[in-house]
Design an enzyme around this catalytic site. Structure first.
Site, short mmCIF file in Angstrom:
data_model
loop_
_atom_site.label_atom_id
_atom_site.label_comp_id
_atom_site.label_asym_id
_atom_site.label_seq_id
_atom_site.Cartn_x
_atom_site.Cartn_y
_atom_site.Cartn_z
N THR A 126 0.80 -1.23 0.00
CA THR A 126 0.00 0.00 0.00
C THR A 126 0.83 1.28 0.00
O THR A 126 1.91 1.33 0.61
CB THR A 126 -0.92 0.01 1.24
OG1 THR A 126 -1.45 1.33 1.42
CG2 THR A 126 -0.19 -0.36 2.51
N GLU A 128 0.17 3.69 1.75
CA GLU A 128 0.25 4.14 3.15
C GLU A 128 1.66 3.96 3.71
O GLU A 128 2.06 4.65 4.64
CB GLU A 128 -0.72 3.35 4.02
CG GLU A 128 -2.11 3.92 4.10
CD GLU A 128 -2.20 5.22 4.88
OE1 GLU A 128 -1.72 5.25 6.03
OE2 GLU A 128 -2.74 6.19 4.35
N TYR A 151 -1.31 0.21 10.86
CA TYR A 151 -1.66 -0.46 9.60
C TYR A 151 -0.47 -0.41 8.64
O TYR A 151 -0.04 -1.43 8.09
CB TYR A 151 -2.88 0.23 8.96
CG TYR A 151 -3.12 -0.18 7.52
CD1 TYR A 151 -3.74 -1.38 7.22
CD2 TYR A 151 -2.72 0.64 6.46
CE1 TYR A 151 -3.96 -1.77 5.89
CE2 TYR A 151 -2.93 0.26 5.14
CZ TYR A 151 -3.55 -0.94 4.86
OH TYR A 151 -3.76 -1.32 3.55
N LYS A 155 1.93 -3.51 7.19
CA LYS A 155 2.04 -3.77 5.75
C LYS A 155 3.51 -3.72 5.30
O LYS A 155 3.89 -4.36 4.33
CB LYS A 155 1.21 -2.77 4.97
CG LYS A 155 -0.29 -3.06 5.01
CD LYS A 155 -0.65 -4.18 4.05
CE LYS A 155 -2.14 -4.41 3.93
NZ LYS A 155 -2.50 -5.42 2.93
P1 NAP Z 1 -11.33 -4.79 2.20
O1 NAP Z 1 -12.54 -4.43 1.42
O2 NAP Z 1 -11.20 -4.32 3.60
O3 NAP Z 1 -11.25 -6.39 2.19
C1 NAP Z 1 -10.37 -7.08 3.04
C2 NAP Z 1 -10.81 -8.51 3.15
O4 NAP Z 1 -9.91 -9.19 4.07
C3 NAP Z 1 -12.21 -8.72 3.70
O5 NAP Z 1 -12.92 -9.55 2.80
C4 NAP Z 1 -12.00 -9.44 5.03
O6 NAP Z 1 -12.89 -10.46 5.29
C5 NAP Z 1 -10.64 -10.12 4.80
N1 NAP Z 1 -10.02 -10.44 6.08
C6 NAP Z 1 -9.76 -9.59 7.11
N2 NAP Z 1 -9.22 -10.26 8.14
C7 NAP Z 1 -9.15 -11.56 7.77
C8 NAP Z 1 -8.71 -12.75 8.41
N3 NAP Z 1 -8.23 -12.72 9.65
N4 NAP Z 1 -8.76 -13.91 7.74
C9 NAP Z 1 -9.29 -13.94 6.48
N5 NAP Z 1 -9.72 -12.86 5.82
C10 NAP Z 1 -9.68 -11.68 6.45
O7 NAP Z 1 -10.00 -4.35 1.43
P2 NAP Z 1 -9.81 -3.95 -0.10
O8 NAP Z 1 -10.08 -2.51 -0.27
O9 NAP Z 1 -10.49 -4.95 -0.96
O10 NAP Z 1 -8.23 -4.10 -0.24
C11 NAP Z 1 -7.64 -5.34 -0.56
C12 NAP Z 1 -6.20 -5.36 -0.04
O11 NAP Z 1 -5.47 -4.31 -0.65
C13 NAP Z 1 -6.05 -5.15 1.45
O12 NAP Z 1 -4.97 -5.95 1.88
C14 NAP Z 1 -5.69 -3.69 1.60
O13 NAP Z 1 -4.95 -3.48 2.79
C15 NAP Z 1 -4.88 -3.48 0.35
N6 NAP Z 1 -4.91 -2.13 -0.23
C16 NAP Z 1 -6.12 -1.54 -0.50
C17 NAP Z 1 -6.13 -0.30 -1.10
C18 NAP Z 1 -7.43 0.37 -1.45
O14 NAP Z 1 -7.40 1.58 -1.71
N7 NAP Z 1 -8.54 -0.33 -1.48
C19 NAP Z 1 -4.92 0.34 -1.44
C20 NAP Z 1 -3.74 -0.30 -1.15
C21 NAP Z 1 -3.73 -1.55 -0.57
P3 NAP Z 1 -14.34 -10.22 5.92
O15 NAP Z 1 -15.20 -9.87 4.76
O16 NAP Z 1 -14.63 -11.54 6.53
O17 NAP Z 1 -14.22 -9.11 6.92
O1 G4F Z 2 -10.71 6.50 3.03
P1 G4F Z 2 -9.67 6.44 4.07
O2 G4F Z 2 -10.06 5.81 5.36
O3 G4F Z 2 -8.45 5.73 3.39
P2 G4F Z 2 -6.88 5.68 3.73
O4 G4F Z 2 -6.62 5.96 5.16
O5 G4F Z 2 -6.19 6.53 2.73
O6 G4F Z 2 -6.55 4.14 3.47
C1 G4F Z 2 -7.03 3.46 2.32
O7 G4F Z 2 -6.07 3.56 1.29
C2 G4F Z 2 -4.80 2.95 1.58
C3 G4F Z 2 -3.91 3.19 0.36
O8 G4F Z 2 -3.32 4.46 0.46
C4 G4F Z 2 -5.03 1.47 1.83
F1 G4F Z 2 -3.85 0.84 2.07
C5 G4F Z 2 -5.97 1.31 3.02
O9 G4F Z 2 -6.22 -0.09 3.21
C6 G4F Z 2 -7.28 2.01 2.71
O10 G4F Z 2 -7.90 1.34 1.64
O11 G4F Z 2 -9.16 7.90 4.39
C7 G4F Z 2 -8.69 8.77 3.39
C8 G4F Z 2 -8.43 10.16 3.96
C9 G4F Z 2 -7.61 10.16 5.26
O12 G4F Z 2 -6.67 11.19 5.20
C10 G4F Z 2 -8.63 10.44 6.35
O13 G4F Z 2 -8.10 11.10 7.49
O14 G4F Z 2 -9.69 10.73 4.31
C11 G4F Z 2 -9.58 11.35 5.58
N1 G4F Z 2 -10.91 11.44 6.19
C12 G4F Z 2 -11.55 12.60 6.49
N2 G4F Z 2 -12.73 12.33 7.07
C13 G4F Z 2 -11.69 10.43 6.57
C14 G4F Z 2 -12.84 10.98 7.12
N3 G4F Z 2 -11.52 9.07 6.47
C15 G4F Z 2 -12.53 8.28 6.92
N4 G4F Z 2 -12.39 6.95 6.78
N5 G4F Z 2 -13.66 8.79 7.49
C16 G4F Z 2 -13.88 10.14 7.63
O15 G4F Z 2 -14.90 10.58 8.14
#
Ligand code: NAP
Ligand code: G4F
Length: 325
Positions: A126, A128, A151, A155
């Site tokens: 990520t 992050e 987090y 990672k």
């Molecule tokens: P997400 O919607 O939060 O999905 C994460 C999945 O992991 C969920 O289905 C959850 O299962 C499963 N999980 C959590 N704990 C587990 C455990 N102990 N054993 C088995 N499964 C478990 O995340 P996403 O947005 O699809 O992201 C996918 C991956 O990319 C994550 O690793 C995230 O950190 C990484 N990532 C995401 C972004 C982004 O912007 N979306 C960016 C960079 C990296 P349940 O449904 O059972 O809770």
């Molecule tokens: O949507 P966020 O919670 O995503 P964040 O923290 O960027 O993380 C996501 O992206 C990462 C990749 O860069 C992944 F690795 C991670 O698993 C996840 O998918 O927050 C985005 C921004 C932050 O700066 C937060 O402080 O939005 C700001 N924010 C402002 N108000 C808020 C809120 N975030 C959340 N969740 N809720 C609020 O009310």
């Protein structure tokens, strides 16, 4: 013979998009689900693929369950997407976050080493991990990591362990360092979906306000459907490596809010948005902007959906969902 892929995180946001892509390419797709009394297949249902995935039960914190799964299905490709992925919760649940996001990856890599060392392994790393490092105004594969949350730290362990198994045991392991990617399947806690859902509720008269934290944070937001293609391409490459996937453009949370209200046909967003200190983080990542030149050049990857198109897509789906209820 069909290729076999194993996806962890199958019920999340990215898992279903990736499963759909692989099914379209004629893969046999297995998905990890943890034991729940009542698991939600909503995201797979949305894409119409719930019955095409084979489910195996296990947990990222349970090494034995992962070993058994890998031993029995011996996939050609593993996509490790499972995580405690919500940054905001990682301070309160740092140990759990570490067990899932760090040790879980070690367990999976060990399983590959023991039972199928020719398997290709994708790790969901990520942006992050870059944290505060924005020295060049962007981040890429050469940017140093300065993580700011439990987090991001969890990672980072997984990132290095993924590289270590490549270097120590010659296993095909790749890290995708993905910047934020969103979709109508995004979890409701994340800011983009919280905003599009909130805007839709306001538009339909179901609520009067949207409570948010830091509106000045900048993120590089792309569409999840584009980013799972990058994951797939990383495992089709001749050699394992680590790649950034990003759009190269960033926006503030405030701009996202404004655009979401516009997409719902409303302009006066200030009257609805309230700042709530509960959503501020102990340590914030202020600005992320990725440079994905390496993925573009070597993998031929290109994000297709732009900022406004993404927001419109999410608002429209949330409006439709809420009208039905
Ligand atoms: P997400 O919607 O939060 O999905 C994460 C999945 O992991 C969920 O289905 C959850 O299962 C499963 N999980 C959590 N704990 C587990 C455990 N102990 N054993 C088995 N499964 C478990 O995340 P996403 O947005 O699809 O992201 C996918 C991956 O990319 C994550 O690793 C995230 O950190 C990484 N990532 C995401 C972004 C982004 O912007 N979306 C960016 C960079 C990296 P349940 O449904 O059972 O809770
Ligand atoms: O949507 P966020 O919670 O995503 P964040 O923290 O960027 O993380 C996501 O992206 C990462 C990749 O860069 C992944 F690795 C991670 O698993 C996840 O998918 O927050 C985005 C921004 C932050 O700066 C937060 O402080 O939005 C700001 N924010 C402002 N108000 C808020 C809120 N975030 C959340 N969740 N809720 C609020 O009310």
């Amino acid at each position: 013979m069909k290729k076999v892929a194993f996806i962890t995180g199958i019920l999340g946001q990215d898992g279903p998009y990736l499963a759909k892509l692989l099914l379209e390419k004629d893969y046999e797709v297995y998905g990890l689900i943890r034991r729940y009394s009542n698991p939600s297949f909503e995201n797979l249902d949305y894409l119409g693929i719930t019955n095409q995935v084979q489910y195996v039960e296990g947990d990222m914190t349970d090494e034995g369950s992962l070993m058994n799964i890998i031993k029995s299905i011996r996939p050609q490709e593993i996509y490790n997407l499972a995580a405690q992925s919500f940054v905001g919760s990682s301070w309160d649940q740092a140990k759990l976050t570490t067990e899932i996001n760090s040790l879980g990856v070690l367990y999976l890599l060990n399983s590959v080493k023991f039972f199928c060392p020719l398997t290709k392994f994708y790790q969901a790393s990520t942006s992050e991990m870059f944290g505060l490092n924005n020295d060049n105004g962007y981040q890429d594969e050469n940017t140093a990591f300065k993580p700011r949350s439990p987090y991001a730290i969890s990672k980072l362990y997984a990132y290095w362990m993924t590289i270590n198994f490549r270097e120590s045991y010659n296993i095909f392991t790749s890290n995708g360092i993905l910047f934020n990617h969103e979709s109508p399947l995004r979890g409701i806690q994340f800011v983009t979906r919280k905003i599009t859902d909130g805007v839709a509720r306001i538009k339909l008269g179901l609520t009067k306000e949207l409570r948010l934290g830091n509106l000045d944070s900048k993120r590089d937001w792309g569409f999840a459907g584009d980013y799972v293609e990058a994951m797939y391409l990383m495992l089709q490459s001749d050699k394992p490596d680590d790649y950034v996937a990003a759009t190269g453009e960033n926006h503030t949370v405030r701009e996202f809010v404004e655009e979401a209200f516009k997409a719902a046909g409303m302009t006066n967003f200030n009257q609805y948005v309230k700042i709530d200190p509960r959503y501020l983080r102990p340590a914030e990542v202020f600005e992320l902007k990725g440079k994905a030149d390496k993925a573009k050049k070597i993998l031929g990857w290109q994000p297709k959906v732009g900022f406004k198109e993404l927001i419109k897509m999410m608002v429209d789906v949330d409006l439709k969902r809420l009208k039905k209820t």
